[in-house]
Write an enzyme that holds these catalytic residues in place. Structure first.
Site, PDB file in Angstrom:
ATOM      1  N   TRP A  15       0.821  -1.215   0.000  1.00 12.80           N
ATOM      2  CA  TRP A  15       0.000   0.000   0.000  1.00 12.80           C
ATOM      3  C   TRP A  15       0.857   1.268   0.000  1.00 12.80           C
ATOM      4  O   TRP A  15       0.342   2.354  -0.187  1.00 12.80           O
ATOM      5  CB  TRP A  15      -0.921   0.025   1.216  1.00 12.80           C
ATOM      6  CG  TRP A  15      -1.965  -1.052   1.243  1.00 12.80           C
ATOM      7  CD1 TRP A  15      -2.139  -2.074   0.332  1.00 12.80           C
ATOM      8  CD2 TRP A  15      -2.993  -1.205   2.220  1.00 12.80           C
ATOM      9  NE1 TRP A  15      -3.210  -2.846   0.689  1.00 12.80           N
ATOM     10  CE2 TRP A  15      -3.759  -2.344   1.848  1.00 12.80           C
ATOM     11  CE3 TRP A  15      -3.362  -0.514   3.381  1.00 12.80           C
ATOM     12  CZ2 TRP A  15      -4.856  -2.783   2.595  1.00 12.80           C
ATOM     13  CZ3 TRP A  15      -4.456  -0.961   4.135  1.00 12.80           C
ATOM     14  CH2 TRP A  15      -5.178  -2.077   3.740  1.00 12.80           C
TER      15      TRP A  15
ATOM     16  N   GLU B 178      12.058   1.899  -3.681  1.00 11.61           N
ATOM     17  CA  GLU B 178      11.829   3.267  -3.184  1.00 11.61           C
ATOM     18  C   GLU B 178      12.654   3.521  -1.925  1.00 11.61           C
ATOM     19  O   GLU B 178      13.145   4.629  -1.711  1.00 11.61           O
ATOM     20  CB  GLU B 178      10.323   3.474  -2.932  1.00 11.61           C
ATOM     21  CG  GLU B 178       9.568   3.616  -4.245  1.00 11.61           C
ATOM     22  CD  GLU B 178       8.145   3.104  -4.235  1.00 11.61           C
ATOM     23  OE1 GLU B 178       7.560   2.915  -3.151  1.00 11.61           O
ATOM     24  OE2 GLU B 178       7.610   2.879  -5.345  1.00 11.61           O
TER      25      GLU B 178
ATOM     26  N   GLY C  90       1.458  -2.717  -6.217  1.00  9.77           N
ATOM     27  CA  GLY C  90       1.327  -1.395  -5.605  1.00  9.77           C
ATOM     28  C   GLY C  90      -0.049  -0.817  -5.877  1.00  9.77           C
ATOM     29  O   GLY C  90      -1.036  -1.174  -5.221  1.00  9.77           O
ATOM     30  N   GLY C  91      -0.137   0.048  -6.868  1.00  6.60           N
ATOM     31  CA  GLY C  91      -1.372   0.800  -7.160  1.00  6.60           C
ATOM     32  C   GLY C  91      -2.634  -0.044  -7.172  1.00  6.60           C
ATOM     33  O   GLY C  91      -3.650   0.342  -6.572  1.00  6.60           O
TER      34      GLY C  91
ATOM     35  N   HIS D 129      12.762  -2.545  -0.808  1.00  3.50           N
ATOM     36  CA  HIS D 129      11.985  -1.975  -1.908  1.00  3.50           C
ATOM     37  C   HIS D 129      12.809  -0.892  -2.602  1.00  3.50           C
ATOM     38  O   HIS D 129      13.545  -0.154  -1.944  1.00  3.50           O
ATOM     39  CB  HIS D 129      10.663  -1.401  -1.392  1.00  3.50           C
ATOM     40  CG  HIS D 129       9.722  -1.090  -2.511  1.00  3.50           C
ATOM     41  ND1 HIS D 129       9.837   0.051  -3.266  1.00  3.50           N
ATOM     42  CD2 HIS D 129       8.692  -1.796  -3.040  1.00  3.50           C
ATOM     43  CE1 HIS D 129       8.902   0.025  -4.207  1.00  3.50           C
ATOM     44  NE2 HIS D 129       8.196  -1.070  -4.089  1.00  3.50           N
TER      45      HIS D 129
ATOM     46  N   SER E  98       3.546  -2.569 -11.948  1.00  2.86           N
ATOM     47  CA  SER E  98       2.329  -2.347 -12.745  1.00  2.86           C
ATOM     48  C   SER E  98       1.527  -3.621 -13.005  1.00  2.86           C
ATOM     49  O   SER E  98       0.969  -3.796 -14.087  1.00  2.86           O
ATOM     50  CB  SER E  98       2.679  -1.643 -14.066  1.00  2.86           C
ATOM     51  OG  SER E  98       3.283  -0.388 -13.805  1.00  2.86           O
TER      52      SER E  98
HETATM   53  P1  13P Z   1       2.925  -0.620  -8.892  1.00  5.07           P
HETATM   54  O1  13P Z   1       2.126  -1.911  -8.908  1.00  5.07           O
HETATM   55  O2  13P Z   1       2.106   0.568  -8.506  1.00  5.07           O
HETATM   56  O3  13P Z   1       3.691  -0.454 -10.164  1.00  5.07           O
HETATM   57  O4  13P Z   1       4.003  -0.772  -7.727  1.00  5.07           O
HETATM   58  C1  13P Z   1       4.769  -1.912  -7.657  1.00  5.07           C
HETATM   59  C2  13P Z   1       5.489  -1.917  -6.366  1.00  5.07           C
HETATM   60  O5  13P Z   1       6.362  -1.104  -6.139  1.00  5.07           O
HETATM   61  C3  13P Z   1       5.110  -2.921  -5.369  1.00  5.07           C
HETATM   62  O6  13P Z   1       6.025  -2.965  -4.324  1.00  5.07           O
END
Ligand code: 13P
Length: 251
Positions: A11, A98, A235-236, A96, A214
């Site tokens: 999330w 990020e 993610g999204g 991750h 994605s």
């Molecule tokens: P998205 O599914 O939004 O591309 O993000 C992937 C993600 O970073 C899951 O950890």
């Protein structure tokens, strides 16, 4: 050998309290394949509430999105592995992209985080993946293998067998651009081979490797059907219960 099928949501830094509780409740109550291990990677402030909420829900678990490398101490604002374990969290997303980019988490720091997570009986969902630049240079297979070598290959076979891996090409995260099923399969098979060389074929055949970047209801079936792809780190699309449920039911 059949491996666990896993749909994990990340999330990230989304949802206020009521929305978060509503989302986890909706996923708990959704008509979903309970043989798929579903993991919700929720913001740390909601962990305890959501752990309690899904405690008796079949096939549904909760992950933290990070933990510190030290067990306790003067680290203002941080959360430790023993703290997570003490509230009943069983999984923790580590490495991750990020966090690697925004918080300068290095492979060696991640090795320490993996160690402390395992010491506290948390299962790491260890993320790896290359940037677009590295992909274009053609060195992506080596680069991602090195991430595993530097952060994971010091583990014993018994420790390594507890892990979940997630291959997340950075260029596919939040961009709407997905790796093709073939690109995902190529990397996953390559990593499994590296694990087999380091440990054993049994361990390599057993460790779940998720794809992230994605993943959507419209592409999950195709990605998850690849031989070495055991599910997704989403993610999204994990922020909407309908979309995430469709992904869970995509195996
Ligand atoms: P998205 O599914 O939004 O591309 O993000 C992937 C993600 O970073 C899951 O950890």
């Amino acid at each position: 050998m059949s491996r666990l099928k896993i749909a994990a949501g990340n999330w990230k830094m989304n949802k206020t309290f009521e929305d978060a509780m509503q989302l986890s409740r909706a996923i708990a109550n959704a008509s979903r394949d309970e043989s798929v291990l579903t993991i919700l990677g929720v913001p740390s402030i909601y962990l305890k509430m959501i752990v309690d909420q899904v405690l008796y829900v079949e096939g549904l678990e909760v992950a933290a999105q990070n933990c510190h490398s030290q067990p306790s101490g003067a680290y203002t604002g941080e959360i430790s592995a023993p703290m997570l374990a003490s509230i009943g969290v069983k999984y923790v997303i580590l490495g991750h992209s990020e966090r690697r980019a925004d918080f300068a988490e290095s492979n060696s720091e991640l090795a320490e985080k993996v160690d402390i997570a395992l010491e506290n009986d948390l299962i790491p969902i260890f993320c790896c993946g290359e940037s677009l630049q590295i992909r274009k240079s053609g060195k992506h297979l080596e680069y991602v293998t090195d991430q595993l070598k530097d952060s994971l290959f010091h583990l014993t076979e018994q420790q390594f067998s507890k892990l979940i891996l997630a291959y997340e090409p950075i260029w596919a995260i939040g961009t709407g651009e997905t790796a093709t099923p073939e690109q995902a399969q190529e990397m996953h098979a390559h990593l499994r081979n590296a694990i087999s060389l380091q440990y054993s074929q049994e361990i390599a055949a057993q460790v779940p490797i998720l794809y992230g970047g994605s993943v959507k209801p419209s592409n999950a079936v195709e990605i998850f059907s690849q031989q070495d792809v055991d599910g997704g780190l989403v993610g999204g699309a994990s922020l909407k219960s309908d979309d995430f449920t469709r992904i869970i039911n995509s195996f």
